[in-house]
Design an enzyme around this catalytic site. Structure first.
Site, PDB file in Angstrom:
ATOM      1  N   ILE A  61      -2.308   1.672  -1.117  1.00 24.31           N
ATOM      2  CA  ILE A  61      -2.047   2.652  -2.047  1.00 24.31           C
ATOM      3  C   ILE A  61      -1.417   2.734  -3.242  1.00 24.31           C
ATOM      4  O   ILE A  61      -0.356   2.359  -3.650  1.00 24.31           O
ATOM      5  CB  ILE A  61      -1.856   4.790  -1.160  1.00 24.31           C
ATOM      6  CG1 ILE A  61      -2.159   4.986  -2.073  1.00 24.31           C
ATOM      7  CG2 ILE A  61      -0.319   4.113  -1.044  1.00 24.31           C
ATOM      8  CD1 ILE A  61      -1.477   6.293  -1.683  1.00 24.31           C
ATOM      9  N   SER A  62      -2.673   2.454  -4.246  1.00 29.06           N
ATOM     10  CA  SER A  62      -2.393   2.247  -5.828  1.00 29.06           C
ATOM     11  C   SER A  62      -0.644   2.399  -5.932  1.00 29.06           C
ATOM     12  O   SER A  62      -0.205   4.356  -6.005  1.00 29.06           O
ATOM     13  CB  SER A  62      -3.082   2.448  -6.665  1.00 29.06           C
ATOM     14  OG  SER A  62      -3.807   2.134  -6.535  1.00 29.06           O
ATOM     15  N   GLN A  63      -0.167   2.232  -7.164  1.00 32.81           N
ATOM     16  CA  GLN A  63       0.651   2.872  -7.746  1.00 32.81           C
ATOM     17  C   GLN A  63       0.377   4.512  -8.411  1.00 32.81           C
ATOM     18  O   GLN A  63      -0.741   4.190  -9.217  1.00 32.81           O
ATOM     19  CB  GLN A  63       1.592   2.166  -8.931  1.00 32.81           C
ATOM     20  CG  GLN A  63       2.729   2.598  -9.448  1.00 32.81           C
ATOM     21  CD  GLN A  63       3.129   1.682 -10.606  1.00 32.81           C
ATOM     22  OE1 GLN A  63       2.576   0.129 -10.444  1.00 32.81           O
ATOM     23  NE2 GLN A  63       3.980   2.204 -11.560  1.00 32.81           N
TER      24      GLN A  63
END
Length: 213
Positions: A61-63
């Site tokens: 899950i992206s930053q």
């Protein structure tokens, strides 16, 4: 008991606003979406740290800050139709759905796609449509789109995605090699064949896979 609401507010105030994101739409949407619902139980208390977190199928899950950068660059508005390539956990699509009229998202991994769909249903985010498919083909019957956001890197933007943008539409995509430098690029469609490009800085994403990648 862990205070997710307080942690979310701190994330938006410190890690998003504090690093220069100013879009009212993006800040409001990130304040609304419970990121802890998009990670496994053992990671919930880490959900509002400004870093990517592991999810199934070897993905992340992206930053949060990178999500905010991409959405601000896409200039999503309440009347927008948006396509996302690489749904992953579903978090970015969920944030977009709190801004846009309609969000279409494609995920190549069935396990991730089905999990994301269940999260959307649980949260009653009914303006998101999800397809498990090859994202490099886009979603032609739902286009053209005001914005397309690609959460995986390629050497160039797939032609199918460029063709599904409206004139004036924004394509946000990381470009570069999986093992070397990548940069986040915004492509604005000027006419049928011309696109203006702008670098938004260095990033690191998983590779974009598909027949038209």
């Amino acid at each position: 008991m862990f205070d997710f609401v307080r942690a979310r507010k701190r994330m938006v105030d410190v890690d998003i606003t504090g690093r220069g994101i100013s879009s009212h739409h993006v800040l409001q949407a990130m304040q609304k979406v419970p990121r802890e619902q998009f990670v496994d139980a053992w990671l919930k208390e880490s959900a509002y740290e400004d870093r990517p977190l592991p999810i199934a199928e070897g993905q992340t899950i992206s930053q949060p800050y990178i999500v905010a950068v991409m959405l601000e660059a896409a200039d999503i508005k309440p009347e927008s139709r948006v396509l996302e390539i690489g749904a992953g956990s579903g978090y970015a699509a969920a944030v977009m759905s709190r801004i846009a009229e309609q969000v279409y998202t494609i995920e190549r991994h069935a396990v991730l796609g089905e999990s994301a769909r269940k999260r959307f249903e649980k949260l009653d985010y009914d303006n998101i449509q999800l397809r498990i498919d090859d994202g490099t083909k886009g979603w032609p019957e739902a286009g053209p789109f005001d914005a397309i956001i690609v959460a995986a890197s390629g050497q160039s933007a797939p032609q199918a995605l460029k063709e599904q943008l409206k004139i004036g539409g924004r394509l946000i995509i990381p470009l570069g090699d999986e093992f070397q430098s990548q940069e986040l690029v915004r492509m604005i469609r000027i006419n049928k064949v011309r696109f203006d490009e702008e670098s938004l800085g260095a990033v690191r994403f998983v590779p974009l896979l598909g027949k038209r990648g």
